[in-house]
Design a protein around this motif. Structure first.
Motif, mmCIF file in Angstrom:
data_model
loop_
_atom_site.group_PDB
_atom_site.id
_atom_site.type_symbol
_atom_site.label_atom_id
_atom_site.label_comp_id
_atom_site.label_asym_id
_atom_site.label_seq_id
_atom_site.Cartn_x
_atom_site.Cartn_y
_atom_site.Cartn_z
ATOM 1 N N ALA A 70 101.577 -31.988 32.461
ATOM 2 C CA ALA A 70 101.856 -30.896 33.411
ATOM 3 C C ALA A 70 101.217 -29.599 32.922
ATOM 4 O O ALA A 70 100.560 -28.892 33.691
ATOM 5 C CB ALA A 70 103.362 -30.722 33.592
ATOM 6 N N SER A 149 106.393 -29.828 42.330
ATOM 7 C CA SER A 149 106.430 -30.585 41.092
ATOM 8 C C SER A 149 107.432 -31.713 41.275
ATOM 9 O O SER A 149 108.598 -31.477 41.594
ATOM 10 C CB SER A 149 106.850 -29.703 39.921
ATOM 11 O OG SER A 149 106.890 -30.464 38.728
ATOM 12 N N ASP A 168 104.664 -31.070 37.025
ATOM 13 C CA ASP A 168 103.841 -29.853 37.094
ATOM 14 C C ASP A 168 104.666 -28.670 36.630
ATOM 15 O O ASP A 168 105.881 -28.650 36.789
ATOM 16 C CB ASP A 168 103.377 -29.592 38.533
ATOM 17 C CG ASP A 168 102.436 -30.656 39.049
ATOM 18 O OD1 ASP A 168 101.230 -30.501 38.859
ATOM 19 O OD2 ASP A 168 102.921 -31.660 39.620
#
Length: 173
Positions: A70, A149, A168
């Motif tokens: 990420a 995310s 993320d």
């Protein structure tokens, strides 16, 4: 059909999280992060932002923890810049955007999503809001910039809270 996919995903997520939950720990959130190789960038960032002591505190906390992959999605020059002492305040704002006061487990999220018709807004430790939502049978975070995310793993328990692994880095405005 969407409800069926959501229910099946929730059941799979619940079974997976129960396995992780069964692993009792005396480690705090930072100790757990340090023990997972895939959180090494997060640990480096926590140290650079001087947040280690806070996350070793009593809590409880819920941490949406980005993996090394990420962080790897962030431009390397930008990431290196964020880790510099002169950017400590900005890095701290980004990292505290990943932390919620209180312990919110996967089952708590599922319950809240049902009540919120697939969406629930959470206030982060930094004071900003992050949206949790169900989309395409998965649970996602949506940051203040409209970026998503995926919550990849849930309920990694610590003595002072819980960690949910995300795909993320989410960013406040």
């Amino acid at each position: 059909m969407k409800k069926l996919v959501f229910i099946i995903s929730t059941i799979i997520l619940f079974v997976f999280t129960q396995t992780i939950s069964a692993q009792k720990t005396n480690k705090d959130i930072v100790d757990v992060a340090v023990s997972v190789d895939d959180f090494s960038t997060l640990v480096t960032a926590l140290k650079a932002a001087d947040l280690v002591t806070a996350l070793k505190g009593e809590g409880p906390f819920t941490v949406f923890a980005p993996t090394n992959d990420a962080f790897g999605k962030i431009d390397s020059k930008t990431l290196k810049s964020l880790l510099k002492p002169e950017n400590k305040e900005k890095l701290s704002a980004i990292l505290t955007y990943h932390v919620i006061a209180g312990k919110i487990t996967a089952s708590d999220v599922v319950s809240a999503l049902k009540k919120g018709k697939g969406k629930v807004e959470l206030k982060t430790l930094g004071g900003a809001k992050v949206l949790v939502l169900e989309k395409d049978g998965k649970i996602w975070l949506k940051d203040q910039n409209g970026n998503y995310s995926k919550i990849a793993k849930t309920d990694v328990m610590a003595k002072n809270g819980v960690i949910h692994v995300i795909s993320d880095v989410v960013m406040p405005k």
